[in-house]
Design an enzyme around this catalytic site. Structure first.
Site: not given
Length: 241
Positions: A30, A35, A47, A76-78, A81, A206
């Site tokens: 992420d 950036w 990217h 799947t949500e991207n 964009r 973890e």
């Protein structure tokens, strides 16, 4: 009552023995967009910088004893964009597969993709299949790319085919049933959520939240996260006397 231990990677004071480091690591990569924004460059450049870091950390992972590295490249949500960003990402994925597959072969790295293939451009799917076939003999490390992936989607897709038989039978219907459950899940950029990533597989992983944006996540930051894992006491619901 004492406060619970922090999940922050900065808590580790000194390195731990390499034998105590995780063998299967998953990363939510992420921070590419932030950036880019901070540097006044395009999101596409962010990217690209992030993709370079994936390659660098894969080499580090192999040297540090990690056997499987899973990265979250496109969810799947991207698809929601901006269209220009999605198109640029798809073009970059295709280019990276073409350019980096020969390098992965030389480095003994096996490449796998998990996620839905439906809705992805058929030419890109062909490239993904080709990369998996070409790198199938890699024995040094496995790079798993979660592409068009969502944890809920994976569970729903498996449930639609499940006829009973218990947990092992259900697991066999997941996108990568032969892959390991991650020992360690890392999320960069300081955000503290799992974002629909490997929900089944990370049941007992973890978790370390690293403050660096993904393109800034260097080897030292990676080692710090691996060392943080080595300080944890894993009980899997049991009790240590």
């Amino acid at each position: 009552m004492p406060a619970p231990p922090s999940a922050d990677a900065t808590d580790v004071a000194s390195p731990v023995d390499a034998a105590e480091r995780p063998r299967a690591v998953a990363i939510i990569t992420d921070g590419n967009g932030r950036w880019a924004q901070r540097r006044g460059v395009s999101v596409a450049e962010g990217h690209r910088a992030g993709a370079d870091v994936v390659r660098a950390r894969l080499r580090d992972a192999a040297e540090l004893g990690v056997e499987e590295l899973t990265v979250f490249s496109f969810s799947t949500e991207n698809w929601s964009r901006p269209a220009a960003e999605v198109q640029a990402l798809m073009a970059m994925f295709a280019d990276r597969i073409d350019r980096e597959t020969p390098e992965l072969i030389e480095e003994g790295a096996r490449m796998r993709f998990i996620g839905r293939r439906e809705g992805v451009d058929p030419e890109l799917v062909e490239k993904m299949d080709w990369a998996e076939q070409q790198t199938a003999g890699g024995e040094n490390i496995t790079l798993v790319v979660a592409f068009n992936y969502g944890g809920r989607a994976e569970i729903l897709d498996a449930a639609a085919k499940y006829d009973g038989g218990g947990e092992d039978a259900f697991r066999s219907l997941l996108y990568g049933p032969d892959l390991r459950d991650p020992d360690l899940l890392i999320r960069t950029s300081g955000e503290q959520r799992v974002s629909n990533y490997l929900l089944w597989q990370c049941a007992y992983s973890e978790i370390v939240f690293a403050p660096e944006l993904w393109p800034d996540f260097d080897r030292a930051a990676f080692e710090r996260c691996l060392d943080a894992y080595g300080t944890r006491e894993r009980r899997f619901g049991g009790r240590v006397s």
